[in-house]
Scaffold this motif. Structure first.
Motif, short mmCIF file in Angstrom:
data_model
loop_
_atom_site.label_atom_id
_atom_site.label_comp_id
_atom_site.label_asym_id
_atom_site.label_seq_id
_atom_site.Cartn_x
_atom_site.Cartn_y
_atom_site.Cartn_z
N UNK A 1 0.82 -1.20 0.00
CA UNK A 1 0.00 0.00 0.00
C UNK A 1 0.86 1.26 0.00
N UNK A 2 1.98 1.21 0.73
CA UNK A 2 2.86 2.38 0.78
C UNK A 2 3.45 2.68 -0.60
N UNK A 3 3.73 1.65 -1.38
CA UNK A 3 4.28 1.86 -2.71
C UNK A 3 3.31 2.64 -3.60
N UNK A 4 2.04 2.35 -3.46
CA UNK A 4 1.02 3.07 -4.24
C UNK A 4 0.99 4.54 -3.86
N UNK A 5 1.07 4.82 -2.57
CA UNK A 5 1.05 6.21 -2.10
C UNK A 5 2.28 6.96 -2.59
N UNK A 6 3.46 6.33 -2.50
CA UNK A 6 4.69 6.98 -2.98
C UNK A 6 4.59 7.27 -4.47
N UNK A 7 4.10 6.31 -5.23
CA UNK A 7 3.98 6.50 -6.67
C UNK A 7 2.98 7.60 -7.00
N UNK A 8 1.85 7.64 -6.31
CA UNK A 8 0.85 8.67 -6.58
C UNK A 8 1.36 10.06 -6.22
N UNK A 9 2.17 10.17 -5.17
CA UNK A 9 2.77 11.47 -4.83
C UNK A 9 3.71 11.94 -5.94
N UNK A 10 4.52 11.03 -6.45
CA UNK A 10 5.43 11.39 -7.54
C UNK A 10 4.64 11.76 -8.80
N UNK A 11 3.59 11.03 -9.08
CA UNK A 11 2.76 11.33 -10.25
C UNK A 11 2.05 12.67 -10.12
#
Length: 84
Positions: A1-11
């Motif tokens: 789940x943390x990976x999704x949040x990190x990716x969405x922040x970068x996006x």
């Protein structure tokens, strides 16, 4: 789940960079330019966060902090020293 949040922040940061850069190209307002540069730095900062937390075994904390600081200093320069 943390990976999704990190990716969405970068996006999200990358999207803001693109939108601000396109607005600067259309209008020529210098504050949009400095804001776009700030979001470019924050995008790099978030990409480093993704690499740090998910892929790289080294600690990338210092490069992330320096990238975030340089991004904010770019925006600060644009806010203080640019004249309209």
């Amino acid at each position: 789940m943390a990976a999704v949040v990190y990716f969405l922040c970068a996006l999200t940061c990358a999207t803001c960079f693109v939108l601000l850069f396109r607005s600067w190209r259309a209008s020529g307002l210098r504050l949009l330019f400095w804001s776009a540069l700030c979001f470019a730095g924050m995008t790099i900062n978030n990409v480093l966060l993704v690499l740090d937390k998910l892929f790289v075994e080294r600690d990338l904390g210092l490069p992330r902090l320096l990238m975030g600081l340089s991004a904010l200093l770019l925006l600060l320069y644009g806010l203080v020293w640019e004249e309209e």
